[in-house]
Design a protein around this motif. Structure first.
Motif, short mmCIF file in Angstrom:
data_model
loop_
_atom_site.label_atom_id
_atom_site.label_comp_id
_atom_site.label_asym_id
_atom_site.label_seq_id
_atom_site.Cartn_x
_atom_site.Cartn_y
_atom_site.Cartn_z
N TRP A 86 0.83 -1.20 0.00
CA TRP A 86 0.00 0.00 0.00
C TRP A 86 0.87 1.26 0.00
CZ3 TRP A 86 -5.02 0.68 -0.89
CH2 TRP A 86 -5.90 -0.40 -0.73
N GLU A 87 1.90 1.25 0.83
CA GLU A 87 2.76 2.43 0.93
C GLU A 87 3.53 2.66 -0.36
OE1 GLU A 87 3.44 1.99 5.77
OE2 GLU A 87 5.01 1.35 4.36
N ARG A 110 3.28 5.94 -2.87
CA ARG A 110 4.47 6.71 -3.25
C ARG A 110 4.65 6.74 -4.76
NH1 ARG A 110 10.23 4.57 -1.42
NH2 ARG A 110 9.87 3.24 -3.21
N ALA A 111 4.40 5.61 -5.44
CA ALA A 111 4.55 5.56 -6.89
C ALA A 111 3.57 6.51 -7.57
CB ALA A 111 4.35 4.13 -7.39
N ILE A 132 1.06 10.39 6.04
CA ILE A 132 1.88 11.49 5.53
C ILE A 132 1.74 11.60 4.03
CG2 ILE A 132 4.25 12.32 5.29
CD1 ILE A 132 4.80 10.93 8.01
N PHE A 133 1.77 10.46 3.32
CA PHE A 133 1.57 10.52 1.87
C PHE A 133 0.22 11.14 1.55
CE2 PHE A 133 4.55 6.68 1.12
CZ PHE A 133 5.62 7.54 0.92
N GLY A 134 -0.79 10.78 2.32
CA GLY A 134 -2.12 11.34 2.07
C GLY A 134 -2.15 12.84 2.28
N ALA A 135 -1.44 13.32 3.30
CA ALA A 135 -1.38 14.75 3.55
C ALA A 135 -0.66 15.48 2.42
CB ALA A 135 -0.70 15.03 4.89
N ILE A 136 0.42 14.89 1.94
CA ILE A 136 1.16 15.49 0.84
C ILE A 136 0.28 15.54 -0.41
CG2 ILE A 136 3.11 15.19 -0.73
CD1 ILE A 136 4.67 14.09 1.65
N GLY A 182 10.42 8.23 -0.54
CA GLY A 182 10.34 7.18 0.47
C GLY A 182 11.38 7.35 1.55
N SER A 183 12.65 7.64 1.18
CA SER A 183 13.70 7.72 2.18
C SER A 183 13.49 8.88 3.13
CB SER A 183 15.07 7.85 1.49
OG SER A 183 15.13 9.04 0.75
#
Length: 765
Positions: free
Chosen positions: A17-18, A22-23, A52-56, A717-718
């Motif tokens: 999922w993560e 990110r992709a 965090i990805f969702g917020a971005i 990701g990093s």
């Protein structure tokens, strides 16, 4: 909701999922990334990486307030709240002063306050545990939020995060960013203290000549900004001149330096005028030109004149120092311009007026196989190929004019981001009676004559009579009917369209329908106050469809609609328990306008109606989104209005900001669409750099900003893995609430659960 997981199959575990989220972010699919994060958190509520990805993703769609809320847990984990410590300091001072009054009520109250303050800081520490890359990445998110909102709290968060990045990593770029944010906060002493530290880091060391030109330029620009803050203007000019002399620097680095200098200037830092000739944005050139003569036509642009026209185009591009170009790609002047730009290593962006097969048949193939091969090569080497419409030509000349509007708007939009204005370079025979969408027509629509360059085909024919024995063609004085009349007669016209869905309607019960009808009546009254009359408007239950001739009134109408509904949500909260909000999408393109055979009223048909409708269901509630075509037309209209106002000595302010979001996959497998977030320009924002950058590139560059010692660029990701690890650590030490009571560490699912409340809506909810 778009079936986000269907792209690669349903992810099976948290890592998948993560990685899927990110992709999608990396690919610019911000809405889909947003959906993946929301869905993934239903299975893995403790994945802060997904949160965090969702917020971005939200921040990149223009939903700044929603993104700010979703980033709050991250800030709670890595930012130290100094408030409790300051309260403890104040309480201790008061208690000390009250020691001599041991029997007074004031003394007892002071001691009680001190005890409460001590309890609030129990277990807290003044040192945060995060790395420089994490601080830098989040600082850039809040800088974009500040540029969009103007909120001082965002600016303060931004400075604090840059300060921490500088303290942890010692990177000069973080230091200068913190200094510039201090300038914008009015804290000049701290700004100069930071600038002095940056100057010490960079001014007394040798810059490694093996570093790339971009890295060396960035380091020298950072030093130059520090020197400006310290009042060392001569040294700053010398530093920027040194940077300007570097070869192979991408214009993006120059624009970045220019933005920083503009912020310094806005903050009251003296900037010498000489820098305008040193730190210069790239030159953007829009091109329009006469196509090669068709057999039996002309002579306007005979094939024999190709080498002469090519040389003139190259000469003009050299004089302008053209670095970015926009053009269509017909055989003749268009392709000569594209080839000349490619030869000088410049960026070329092609706009196609309609379907490629029709374009080849209409505007390329008649020149012969050589021109068709050159056309295909031009599209292959272009930085971008955009379609004004992907539909067929069908003999409608107005599609060329629409393509010109898109060229004009896209170039102007890009130029605004690059802190400049575009030039129009035209190859024209100077004859009246130009075709709709031809060079003469484009010149008539170009508002800034000072930024117009014309290559006179008629003059070139006169200077080279051996290339055209029959002499130039006679002017066509038969202008025919007006272009708009021609469009109306054809039934295919360019229109702006709005699709709107009232979110929350499906939750209404029967007893709420009278209130809903009152809601619609009040919405109508609010829209009527704007004074804008649509060409056509229709409703289906909770859906609204609006058509107008122009993009500017449509933008005003859409934003007014959003504002009226927000106001009604407050006024009618006791009657409509589920707040009603809007999804609004805007589009512009060719449609068929006709009398509906069934209803006997004016109606609109065509694929562009469907495209506008397919955008609306997959956007973020409470915001206005527009296709690239709509934004291009809006930008061209605003540019013309600005020039007209200036020519008349009248003031003009841009009312709207269009922020690039990314590529959105439309509903019901209707393809992909480049999307912008449309909002009003806030008070004073004319002088503020537009937040056109997206957040992910900022995250990707987080490790680039290392001052003297540059490190390789990191991945999204990093950077975020560091945040995720940190959040995992925070679960072992739950934060304290007021009064010292331990609170459960919020999970990512707790954060996302805001979607079910009144303050935050996710797509599809």
């Amino acid at each position: 909701m778009a079936e986000s997981a269907a792209m690669t199959g349903m992810p099976r575990n948290q890592d998948e999922w993560e990685r899927a989220a990110r992709a999608l972010l990396d690919d610019g699919q911000n809405f889909l990334a947003h959906d993946v994060c929301r869905d993934g958190l239903r299975y893995f509520p403790n994945s802060f990486k997904l949160a965090i990805f969702g917020a971005i993703a939200l921040s990149q769609t223009g939903a700044v307030d929603e993104a700010r809320r979703l980033l709050a847990p991250v800030l709670d984990a890595i930012l130290i709240d100094e408030g409790p410590f300051r309260r403890l300091q104040s309480s201790l001072k008061r208690a000390v002063l009250a020691l001599d009054q041991s029997h007074s009520d004031d003394a007892l109250e002071a001691m009680a306050e001190l005890a409460e303050a001590m309890e609030m800081v129990r277990g807290k520490k003044l040192e945060a545990d995060a790395d420089a890359e994490t601080y830098n990445a989040l600082a850039r998110v809040f800088r974009e939020a500040w540029l969009a909102s103007g909120a001082r709290s965002d600016l303060e968060h931004c400075r604090q995060l840059f300060l921490r990045a500088f303290a942890v990593g010692g990177n000069a770029r973080d230091g200068i960013d913190a200094a510039i944010m201090s300038v914008m906060l009015g804290d000049m002493p701290q700004a100069q203290t930071l600038a002095a530290r940056v100057n010490d880091l960079l001014a007394h060391g040798e810059i490694d000549p093996t570093l790339t030109a971009d890295i060396r330029y960035r380091m020298m620009a950072t030093l130059g900004q520090a020197q400006l803050l310290l009042g060392e203007t001569e040294a700053a000019i010398g530093t920027f001149q040194w940077a300007h002399a570097l070869e192979g620097v991408h214009y993006g680095r120059v624009v970045s330096a220019l933005k920083q200098i503009e912020l310094l200037q806005q903050g009251g830092v003296p900037v010498p005028a000489e820098l305008a000739d040193v730190v210069k944005p790239p030159t953007v050139v829009v091109f329009t030109g006469h196509a090669l003569d068709r057999p039996g036509e002309g002579p306007h642009f005979p094939p024999a004149l190709e080498a002469v026209v090519r040389a003139e185009i190259a000469k003009q591009l050299d004089e302008l120092n053209a670095q970015i170009g926009y053009s269509t790609a017909a055989c003749g002047a268009d392709l000569l311009f594209i080839e000349a730009m490619l030869e000088r290593g410049a960026e070329v962006n092609v706009v196609m007026p309609f379907a490629i097969d029709d374009f080849i048949a209409e505007d390329v193939r008649y020149g012969g196989p050589r021109w068709e091969m050159r056309f295909k090569n031009a599209l292959k080497l272009a930085a971008s190929v955009t379609y004004a419409t992907e539909e067929r030509f069908l003999g409608h000349e107005m599609l060329y004019r629409f393509a010109n509007q898109c060229l004009h708007g896209l170039a102007t939009l890009r130029s605004g981001f690059l802190r400049t204005s575009p030039y129009l370079l035209a190859v024209w025979d100077m004859m009246p009676g130009s075709l709709v969408g031809g060079a003469g027509d484009f010149i008539d629509q170009w508002e800034d004559i000072s930024r117009l360059r014309i290559i006179d085909l008629d003059n070139l024919l006169t200077q080279n009579p051996e290339l055209c024995p029959d002499g130039p063609a006679m002017p066509n004085l038969d202008f025919g009917g007006a272009a708009d009349d021609d469009e109306e007669g054809q039934g295919r016209v360019i229109r702006s369209m709005l699709f709107c869905d009232i979110a929350g309607y499906s939750k209404l019960k029967e007893e709420h329908i009278p209130d809903f009808l009152d809601f619609l009546s009040r919405l109508k009254d609010g829209l009527a106050a704007s004074g804008i009359e649509p060409k056509s408007i229709n409703t289906w239950g909770d859906a609204i469809f609006v058509v107008m001739d122009k993009a500017t009134p449509m933008a005003e109408y859409a934003l007014t609609m959003q504002e009226v509904v927000a106001r009604l949500g407050v006024e009618m909260k006791d009657r409509l328990t589920n707040p009603l909000t809007l999804r609004i999408s805007l589009h512009a393109g060719p449609v068929f306008e006709a009398i509906d055979p069934i209803r006997n009223n004016k109606n609109f048909y065509g694929s562009h109606i469907n495209r506008a409708a397919r955008l609306e269901p997959v956007t973020v509630i409470g915001h206005v989104y527009a296709t690239q075509q709509f934004v291009a037309v809006l930008t061209a209209e605003q540019s013309a209005m600005r020039t007209e106002a200036v020519n008349n000595g009248a003031p003009f302010e841009d009312k709207y900001i269009s922020e690039y979001v990314g590529v959105l996959s439309l509903a019901k497998d209707f393809g992909k669409q480049t999307v912008y977030h449309l909002r009003r320009r806030s008070l004073g924002e004319n002088a503020m750099p537009a937040a056109m950058e997206t957040v992910v590139p900022a995250m990707l560059e987080a490790a680039d900003n290392s001052g003297i010692t540059e490190t390789p660029a990191t991945s999204v990701g990093s950077v975020l893995e560091t945040v995720a690890r940190m959040m995992e650590r925070s679960e072992t030490e739950p934060p304290k609430r007021k009064g010292g009571r331990k609170s459960k560490t919020p999970t990512a699912h707790d954060v996302i659960s805001l979607a079910d409340g009144e303050t935050l809506h996710w797509p599809g909810t």
